[in-house]
Motif scaffolding. Structure first.
Motif, PDB file in Angstrom:
ATOM      1  N   ARG A 283      22.983  29.606 116.362  1.00 29.84           N
ATOM      2  CA  ARG A 283      21.948  28.569 116.475  1.00 29.84           C
ATOM      3  C   ARG A 283      22.504  27.211 116.033  1.00 29.84           C
ATOM      4  O   ARG A 283      22.250  26.191 116.662  1.00 29.84           O
ATOM      5  CB  ARG A 283      20.735  28.969 115.620  1.00 29.84           C
ATOM      6  CG  ARG A 283      19.617  27.945 115.648  1.00 29.84           C
ATOM      7  CD  ARG A 283      18.388  28.414 114.853  1.00 29.84           C
ATOM      8  NE  ARG A 283      17.444  27.325 114.682  1.00 29.84           N
ATOM      9  CZ  ARG A 283      16.503  27.001 115.567  1.00 29.84           C
ATOM     10  NH1 ARG A 283      16.366  27.699 116.662  1.00 29.84           N
ATOM     11  NH2 ARG A 283      15.700  25.978 115.343  1.00 29.84           N
ATOM     12  N   ALA A 284      23.270  27.225 114.944  1.00 28.09           N
ATOM     13  CA  ALA A 284      23.856  25.968 114.445  1.00 28.09           C
ATOM     14  C   ALA A 284      24.707  25.335 115.543  1.00 28.09           C
ATOM     15  O   ALA A 284      24.577  24.127 115.836  1.00 28.09           O
ATOM     16  CB  ALA A 284      24.707  26.246 113.203  1.00 28.09           C
ATOM     17  N   ASN A 285      25.542  26.122 116.177  1.00 25.50           N
ATOM     18  CA  ASN A 285      26.383  25.576 117.256  1.00 25.50           C
ATOM     19  C   ASN A 285      25.532  25.118 118.428  1.00 25.50           C
ATOM     20  O   ASN A 285      25.770  24.059 119.015  1.00 25.50           O
ATOM     21  CB  ASN A 285      27.377  26.635 117.751  1.00 25.50           C
ATOM     22  CG  ASN A 285      28.366  27.026 116.678  1.00 25.50           C
ATOM     23  OD1 ASN A 285      28.682  26.231 115.802  1.00 25.50           O
ATOM     24  ND2 ASN A 285      28.840  28.262 116.730  1.00 25.50           N
ATOM     25  N   GLY A 286      24.529  25.941 118.757  1.00 19.91           N
ATOM     26  CA  GLY A 286      23.665  25.621 119.900  1.00 19.91           C
ATOM     27  C   GLY A 286      22.922  24.322 119.698  1.00 19.91           C
ATOM     28  O   GLY A 286      22.760  23.533 120.637  1.00 19.91           O
ATOM     29  N   LEU A 287      22.472  24.074 118.475  1.00 20.53           N
ATOM     30  CA  LEU A 287      21.729  22.841 118.213  1.00 20.53           C
ATOM     31  C   LEU A 287      22.623  21.609 118.354  1.00 20.53           C
ATOM     32  O   LEU A 287      22.163  20.524 118.698  1.00 20.53           O
ATOM     33  CB  LEU A 287      21.110  22.881 116.810  1.00 20.53           C
ATOM     34  CG  LEU A 287      19.954  23.878 116.619  1.00 20.53           C
ATOM     35  CD1 LEU A 287      19.573  23.989 115.145  1.00 20.53           C
ATOM     36  CD2 LEU A 287      18.731  23.468 117.442  1.00 20.53           C
ATOM     37  N   LEU A 288      23.921  21.779 118.102  1.00 18.07           N
ATOM     38  CA  LEU A 288      24.836  20.629 118.094  1.00 18.07           C
ATOM     39  C   LEU A 288      25.528  20.392 119.443  1.00 18.07           C
ATOM     40  O   LEU A 288      26.017  19.288 119.703  1.00 18.07           O
ATOM     41  CB  LEU A 288      25.928  20.847 117.036  1.00 18.07           C
ATOM     42  CG  LEU A 288      25.454  20.900 115.581  1.00 18.07           C
ATOM     43  CD1 LEU A 288      26.532  21.537 114.696  1.00 18.07           C
ATOM     44  CD2 LEU A 288      25.114  19.496 115.070  1.00 18.07           C
ATOM     45  N   LEU A 289      25.587  21.420 120.280  1.00 19.20           N
ATOM     46  CA  LEU A 289      26.450  21.361 121.468  1.00 19.20           C
ATOM     47  C   LEU A 289      26.058  20.246 122.446  1.00 19.20           C
ATOM     48  O   LEU A 289      26.927  19.560 122.993  1.00 19.20           O
ATOM     49  CB  LEU A 289      26.453  22.735 122.162  1.00 19.20           C
ATOM     50  CG  LEU A 289      27.434  22.956 123.297  1.00 19.20           C
ATOM     51  CD1 LEU A 289      28.869  22.638 122.885  1.00 19.20           C
ATOM     52  CD2 LEU A 289      27.358  24.408 123.789  1.00 19.20           C
ATOM     53  N   SER A 290      24.756  20.032 122.637  1.00 20.76           N
ATOM     54  CA  SER A 290      24.334  19.004 123.606  1.00 20.76           C
ATOM     55  C   SER A 290      24.866  17.634 123.204  1.00 20.76           C
ATOM     56  O   SER A 290      25.375  16.876 124.038  1.00 20.76           O
ATOM     57  CB  SER A 290      22.813  18.895 123.689  1.00 20.76           C
ATOM     58  OG  SER A 290      22.235  20.144 123.829  1.00 20.76           O
ATOM     59  N   GLU A 291      24.732  17.322 121.921  1.00 28.38           N
ATOM     60  CA  GLU A 291      25.177  15.979 121.483  1.00 28.38           C
ATOM     61  C   GLU A 291      26.695  15.868 121.521  1.00 28.38           C
ATOM     62  O   GLU A 291      27.240  14.781 121.738  1.00 28.38           O
ATOM     63  CB  GLU A 291      24.630  15.656 120.088  1.00 28.38           C
ATOM     64  CG  GLU A 291      23.148  15.379 120.078  1.00 28.38           C
ATOM     65  CD  GLU A 291      22.701  14.434 121.201  1.00 28.38           C
ATOM     66  OE1 GLU A 291      23.304  13.360 121.357  1.00 28.38           O
ATOM     67  OE2 GLU A 291      21.761  14.795 121.946  1.00 28.38           O
ATOM     68  N   PHE A 292      27.386  16.993 121.336  1.00 25.70           N
ATOM     69  CA  PHE A 292      28.840  16.947 121.492  1.00 25.70           C
ATOM     70  C   PHE A 292      29.187  16.633 122.951  1.00 25.70           C
ATOM     71  O   PHE A 292      30.055  15.810 123.235  1.00 25.70           O
ATOM     72  CB  PHE A 292      29.501  18.260 121.058  1.00 25.70           C
ATOM     73  CG  PHE A 292      30.968  18.291 121.401  1.00 25.70           C
ATOM     74  CD1 PHE A 292      31.866  17.470 120.727  1.00 25.70           C
ATOM     75  CD2 PHE A 292      31.443  19.074 122.443  1.00 25.70           C
ATOM     76  CE1 PHE A 292      33.215  17.444 121.077  1.00 25.70           C
ATOM     77  CE2 PHE A 292      32.785  19.058 122.799  1.00 25.70           C
ATOM     78  CZ  PHE A 292      33.672  18.237 122.117  1.00 25.70           C
ATOM     79  N   LEU A 293      28.475  17.270 123.887  1.00 21.33           N
ATOM     80  CA  LEU A 293      28.752  17.014 125.312  1.00 21.33           C
ATOM     81  C   LEU A 293      28.497  15.544 125.638  1.00 21.33           C
ATOM     82  O   LEU A 293      29.249  14.906 126.376  1.00 21.33           O
ATOM     83  CB  LEU A 293      27.885  17.915 126.201  1.00 21.33           C
ATOM     84  CG  LEU A 293      28.194  19.419 126.138  1.00 21.33           C
ATOM     85  CD1 LEU A 293      27.216  20.202 126.992  1.00 21.33           C
ATOM     86  CD2 LEU A 293      29.630  19.714 126.577  1.00 21.33           C
ATOM     87  N   ARG A 294      27.444  14.991 125.050  1.00 21.81           N
ATOM     88  CA  ARG A 294      27.118  13.578 125.306  1.00 21.81           C
ATOM     89  C   ARG A 294      28.240  12.663 124.792  1.00 21.81           C
ATOM     90  O   ARG A 294      28.650  11.723 125.447  1.00 21.81           O
ATOM     91  CB  ARG A 294      25.805  13.234 124.600  1.00 21.81           C
ATOM     92  CG  ARG A 294      24.875  12.437 125.494  1.00 21.81           C
ATOM     93  CD  ARG A 294      23.704  11.917 124.717  1.00 21.81           C
ATOM     94  NE  ARG A 294      22.607  12.851 124.557  1.00 21.81           N
ATOM     95  CZ  ARG A 294      21.798  13.233 125.544  1.00 21.81           C
ATOM     96  NH1 ARG A 294      21.973  12.783 126.759  1.00 21.81           N
ATOM     97  NH2 ARG A 294      20.814  14.057 125.314  1.00 21.81           N
ATOM     98  N   LEU A 295      28.739  12.985 123.595  1.00 19.75           N
ATOM     99  CA  LEU A 295      29.832  12.186 123.024  1.00 19.75           C
ATOM    100  C   LEU A 295      31.094  12.324 123.887  1.00 19.75           C
ATOM    101  O   LEU A 295      31.753  11.339 124.228  1.00 19.75           O
ATOM    102  CB  LEU A 295      30.130  12.670 121.601  1.00 19.75           C
ATOM    103  CG  LEU A 295      31.344  12.014 120.941  1.00 19.75           C
ATOM    104  CD1 LEU A 295      30.948  10.680 120.324  1.00 19.75           C
ATOM    105  CD2 LEU A 295      31.962  12.912 119.876  1.00 19.75           C
ATOM    106  N   ALA A 296      31.398  13.580 124.246  1.00 16.77           N
ATOM    107  CA  ALA A 296      32.629  13.848 124.994  1.00 16.77           C
ATOM    108  C   ALA A 296      32.603  13.188 126.374  1.00 16.77           C
ATOM    109  O   ALA A 296      33.648  12.807 126.909  1.00 16.77           O
ATOM    110  CB  ALA A 296      32.814  15.356 125.132  1.00 16.77           C
ATOM    111  N   GLU A 297      31.397  13.036 126.924  1.00 16.09           N
ATOM    112  CA  GLU A 297      31.264  12.439 128.262  1.00 16.09           C
ATOM    113  C   GLU A 297      31.841  11.019 128.300  1.00 16.09           C
ATOM    114  O   GLU A 297      32.385  10.592 129.316  1.00 16.09           O
ATOM    115  CB  GLU A 297      29.786  12.433 128.661  1.00 16.09           C
ATOM    116  CG  GLU A 297      29.574  12.203 130.138  1.00 16.09           C
ATOM    117  CD  GLU A 297      28.111  12.437 130.524  1.00 16.09           C
ATOM    118  OE1 GLU A 297      27.224  12.283 129.666  1.00 16.09           O
ATOM    119  OE2 GLU A 297      27.889  12.771 131.698  1.00 16.09           O
ATOM    120  N   LYS A 298      31.766  10.334 127.152  1.00 18.54           N
ATOM    121  CA  LYS A 298      32.271   8.947 127.114  1.00 18.54           C
ATOM    122  C   LYS A 298      33.780   8.923 127.302  1.00 18.54           C
ATOM    123  O   LYS A 298      34.323   8.049 127.954  1.00 18.54           O
ATOM    124  CB  LYS A 298      31.914   8.289 125.774  1.00 18.54           C
ATOM    125  CG  LYS A 298      30.431   8.099 125.576  1.00 18.54           C
ATOM    126  CD  LYS A 298      30.177   7.404 124.232  1.00 18.54           C
ATOM    127  CE  LYS A 298      28.744   7.625 123.776  1.00 18.54           C
ATOM    128  NZ  LYS A 298      28.579   7.536 122.341  1.00 18.54           N
TER     129      LYS A 298
END
Ligand code: NAP
Ligand code: FE
Length: 372
Positions: A283-298
């Protein structure tokens, strides 16, 4: 092209694979330590199958069934002491990532004297052979050289990483997962997704690990509609054996990914959520993954496009919406906690292992937005 591929574990997959391959235990020795959590291995039939096979071929065993979730260092030493006292030849780990990781540490500690302060040193000569029987589909530990333990001294979770603790044999029989509650199924599935995605951002990503990761991502994302439906109806009966088998294979593929690549930013950030706030690992990873993808997209728009295509999605926002549906109401997190967790995560090897190099303020932002 400059990489190493190493995955020495012999893996048997399919219904009744333990019962159908009992002779492979014979080469491992005459006495085993069976390592489990407190309850689930007794309830889902996995311990019964292992005992039946050992009894049939005349291998003696002792049981250590005291592994808690997010296993501690003292637990690993306690199990290793039982292994030593009983002079066992090998270890059979049954359960989720917690008993399997604890058993891997026990296999090292039982094979040689390791002071607690040196447990994460990497300086080991041998380990007892390990058989892994996963009953969750998330950690991929059945195919990795990692044992992740709760480290109270460092106030986080710390990995032992050694090729000596790749399981010798793993048995993947999804029938044991039929009893896994819905929340645990969702959390572990998203842990596996996180492994596959993070592996693609590793400085060690390769053609092999990316191929495994892409397949795993596709399989997991295809499972999300059924998980959401089961969640809405609050029914695990809807999740069939073949569905559980696909999750188990997807998790195994993602395990092979991180065995080559390691994990990156999301796991680095997730460990504090588990250690300090007791949020389940997946769950901890799941909660964070979307924002990581958003950061990585840049920084890596093409890689994100490749991942979104595998997910059959168009935008990171679409992915976030799915995760919000899966994970429901989020825990509260304070600004003070965010600063503390950011400081801890910034110092980890997992961050250095990522091709996207987040700054401290990126982590603060990711924690804040992830819990809004
Ligand atoms: P877990 O902590 O092993 O198990 C969670 C819960 O699920 C426990 O209460 C367990 O009960 C129960 N359970 C397990 N299998 C079940 C089944 N088939 N039916 C019903 N209940 C079942 O959870 P996990 O997510 O698999 O493992 C998490 C750990 O793995 C964390 O410590 C994490 O850091 C680590 N991890 C390791 C790696 C690696 O490469 N080594 C990678 C990622 C994560 P019992 O306690 O009664 O068994
Ligand atoms: Fe994980």
């Amino acid at each position: 092209m400059n990489y190493k591929y190493h995955m020495p574990t012999k893996v048997f997959c399919g219904e009744n694979c333990i019962l159908n391959n009992r002779d492979v235990f014979k080469s491992l020795g005459e006495k085993a330590l069976i390592v489990t959590g407190k309850r689930s291995a007794k309830m889902n039939g996995s311990e019964k199958d292992v005992k039946a096979v050992l009894d049939a071929i005349g291998i003696d065993y002792v049981i250590f069934d005291q592994v808690m979730s997010n296993p501690t260092i003292p637990c690993a030493y306690e199990g290793a002491a039982v292994a030593k006292e009983n002079d066992v030849d090998f270890v059979i780990a049954i359960g989720g990532g917690s008993p399997i990781d604890a058993a891997k540490a026990m296999a090292l500690i039982a094979a040689q004297d390791i002071a607690e302060d040196d447990l994460f040193s990497g300086d080991y000569q041998k380990a007892l052979p390990i058989v892994a029987v996963p009953t969750t589909a998330g950690t991929g530990t059945e195919a990795t050289q990692y044992s992740i333990l709760t480290n109270d001294q460092a106030e986080t979770k710390t990995s032992i990483a050694s090729e000596l603790i790749f399981p010798t044999i793993s048995f993947l029989d999804a029938k044991y997962m039929l009893t896994l509650p819905l929340t645990a199924t969702i959390n572990t599935t998203i842990d596996a997704l996180s492994h596959a995605v993070e592996g693609m951002f590793s400085v060690r990503a390769s053609t092999v690990s990316n191929a495994l990761a892409m397949k795993s991502i596709r399989m997991i994302m295809e499972s999300i509609p059924s998980l959401l439906e089961a969640s809405e109806k609050d029914s695990i009966e809807m999740l069939s054996l073949s569905f559980r088998e696909r999750l188990m294979e997807a998790s195994f593929l993602a395990g092979m990914v991180i065995a080559q690549t390691g994990t990156t930013v999301v796991h680095a950030m997730g460990y504090s959520l588990t250690y300090f706030k007791h949020i389940d690992h997946g769950r901890a990873n799941g909660l964070l993954l979307s924002e990581f993808l958003r950061l990585a997209e840049k920084e890596q728009p093409e890689l994100i496009r490749t991942i979104l295509t595998a997910m059959k999605l168009n935008t990171v926002s679409e992915y976030k919406q799915l995760m919000d549906q899966l994970f429901g109401e989020k825990e509260a997190i304070s600004a003070e906690e965010i600063n503390q967790f950011t400081e801890k995560a910034m110092g980890t090897k997992n961050i250095a292992n990522c091709i996207v190099k987040p700054k401290e303020y990126d982590l603060v932002e990711m924690y804040s937005v992830s819990f809004q």
